[in-house]
Scaffold this motif. Structure first.
Motif, short mmCIF file in Angstrom:
data_model
loop_
_atom_site.label_atom_id
_atom_site.label_comp_id
_atom_site.label_asym_id
_atom_site.label_seq_id
_atom_site.Cartn_x
_atom_site.Cartn_y
_atom_site.Cartn_z
N LYS A 108 -54.67 -102.52 -17.40
CA LYS A 108 -54.18 -103.85 -17.73
C LYS A 108 -55.07 -104.54 -18.78
CE LYS A 108 -51.86 -104.36 -13.37
NZ LYS A 108 -52.05 -104.55 -11.99
N LEU A 109 -55.37 -103.76 -19.83
CA LEU A 109 -56.19 -104.27 -20.92
C LEU A 109 -55.56 -103.87 -22.25
CD1 LEU A 109 -59.76 -103.32 -19.66
CD2 LEU A 109 -58.83 -105.63 -19.87
N PRO A 110 -55.63 -104.74 -23.26
CA PRO A 110 -55.15 -104.36 -24.59
C PRO A 110 -56.15 -103.41 -25.25
CG PRO A 110 -56.10 -106.56 -24.65
CD PRO A 110 -56.11 -106.13 -23.21
N PRO A 111 -55.70 -102.60 -26.19
CA PRO A 111 -56.58 -101.62 -26.84
C PRO A 111 -57.88 -102.22 -27.40
CG PRO A 111 -54.32 -101.18 -27.46
CD PRO A 111 -54.32 -102.48 -26.69
N HIS A 112 -57.81 -103.43 -27.96
CA HIS A 112 -59.03 -103.99 -28.57
C HIS A 112 -60.09 -104.37 -27.53
CE1 HIS A 112 -56.67 -107.67 -27.79
NE2 HIS A 112 -57.86 -108.25 -27.65
N GLN A 113 -59.75 -104.30 -26.24
CA GLN A 113 -60.74 -104.56 -25.19
C GLN A 113 -61.19 -103.28 -24.49
OE1 GLN A 113 -58.90 -107.55 -22.65
NE2 GLN A 113 -59.91 -109.18 -23.80
N LEU A 114 -60.85 -102.13 -25.09
CA LEU A 114 -61.20 -100.83 -24.52
C LEU A 114 -62.09 -100.04 -25.47
CD1 LEU A 114 -57.73 -99.67 -23.17
CD2 LEU A 114 -59.76 -100.16 -21.78
N ALA A 115 -62.93 -99.20 -24.89
CA ALA A 115 -63.73 -98.25 -25.66
C ALA A 115 -63.47 -96.86 -25.13
CB ALA A 115 -65.22 -98.58 -25.55
N MET A 116 -63.39 -95.90 -26.03
CA MET A 116 -63.25 -94.49 -25.67
C MET A 116 -64.61 -93.84 -25.83
SD MET A 116 -61.52 -91.95 -24.63
CE MET A 116 -62.17 -90.30 -24.37
N VAL A 117 -65.09 -93.16 -24.79
CA VAL A 117 -66.39 -92.51 -24.80
C VAL A 117 -66.18 -91.00 -24.71
CG1 VAL A 117 -68.62 -92.32 -23.64
CG2 VAL A 117 -67.36 -94.50 -23.57
N GLY A 118 -66.71 -90.26 -25.67
CA GLY A 118 -66.54 -88.82 -25.63
C GLY A 118 -67.49 -88.09 -26.55
N ASP A 119 -67.51 -86.77 -26.40
CA ASP A 119 -68.45 -85.93 -27.14
C ASP A 119 -67.82 -85.18 -28.32
OD1 ASP A 119 -67.03 -84.26 -25.18
OD2 ASP A 119 -68.35 -82.66 -25.90
N ALA A 131 -55.75 -95.17 -31.72
CA ALA A 131 -55.15 -96.06 -30.73
C ALA A 131 -55.69 -97.48 -30.82
CB ALA A 131 -55.39 -95.50 -29.32
N GLY A 132 -56.64 -97.73 -31.71
CA GLY A 132 -57.17 -99.08 -31.89
C GLY A 132 -58.29 -99.45 -30.93
N LEU A 133 -58.96 -98.45 -30.35
CA LEU A 133 -60.06 -98.69 -29.42
C LEU A 133 -61.40 -98.65 -30.16
CD1 LEU A 133 -57.67 -97.67 -27.62
CD2 LEU A 133 -59.36 -96.52 -26.23
N THR A 134 -62.41 -99.25 -29.56
CA THR A 134 -63.77 -99.03 -30.00
C THR A 134 -64.12 -97.61 -29.59
OG1 THR A 134 -64.38 -101.36 -29.74
CG2 THR A 134 -66.18 -99.76 -29.62
N THR A 135 -64.83 -96.87 -30.43
CA THR A 135 -65.15 -95.49 -30.09
C THR A 135 -66.66 -95.28 -29.98
OG1 THR A 135 -64.94 -94.92 -32.45
CG2 THR A 135 -63.04 -94.47 -31.03
N ILE A 136 -67.02 -94.53 -28.94
CA ILE A 136 -68.43 -94.24 -28.67
C ILE A 136 -68.59 -92.73 -28.60
CG2 ILE A 136 -70.35 -94.57 -27.06
CD1 ILE A 136 -68.85 -97.13 -26.08
#
Length: 169
Positions: A108-119, A131-136
């Motif tokens: 229940k969050l819009p993409p701009h309030q999400l971060a994707m964390v991956g290797d 997808a418009g996410l912050t990426t880590i």
């Protein structure tokens, strides 16, 4: 967004426990999507290290919503997610954006309030950026991986990282 920027993570970290949570809070990030293999646990391992479990638990205590988004098959992803009491999406098809949108809806969050964390740049970062996410981008936990990742994608990532450093200066 230029082609190169789709592969450029917003944040680079050594591991998930090094993610700058204060910086995420400043940017109104309220949820994190985590890759599974070599991000939360080693490739093909079901066991999650106790410090990682504790860190994910503390993350939730701080109010962050969490979900696992993995290209891996359901049984294994479900086993690890159950261990951590986290929702998950498996066979996600990253870097396609469908699973990121499903996770956003679930949390229940819009993409701009999400971060994707991956290797991996070619799945986690590319998909998260699309997808418009912050990426880590985190360093992989262990060099043991699928042969395609080891022989094809890791060398391409090293080449791409050098190019990104030059292009984005």
């Amino acid at each position: 967004m230029s082609l190169w920027q789709y592969f450029a993570p917003d944040i680079n970290c050594r591991s998930i426990v090094d993610i700058p949570l204060d910086k995420l809070k400043e940017h109104n990030i309220k949820g994190l999507l985590f890759d599974l293999d070599n991000t939360i646990t080693e490739w093909r391992k079901d066991e999650v290290a106790e410090p990682t479990k504790q860190w994910l638990h503390d993350l939730q205590k701080q109010g962050f919503r969490i979900c696992i988004v993995s290209n891996n098959r359901g049984q294994r992803v479900n086993r690890v997610a159950a261990q951590l009491a986290l929702p998950c999406f498996y066979s996600a098809g990253k870097p396609r954006v469908k699973s990121y949108r499903q996770a956003a809806t679930l949390l229940k969050l819009p993409p701009h309030q999400l971060a994707m964390v991956g290797d991996q740049l070619f799945t986690d970062v590319l998909g998260g950026n699309r997808a418009g996410l912050t990426t880590i981008f985190v360093k992989y936990m262990h060099p043991r991986e699928h042969w395609g990742t080891t022989l094809i994608f890791r060398p391409l990532e090293r080449w791409l990282i050098k190019r990104l450093e030059k292009k984005l200066e």
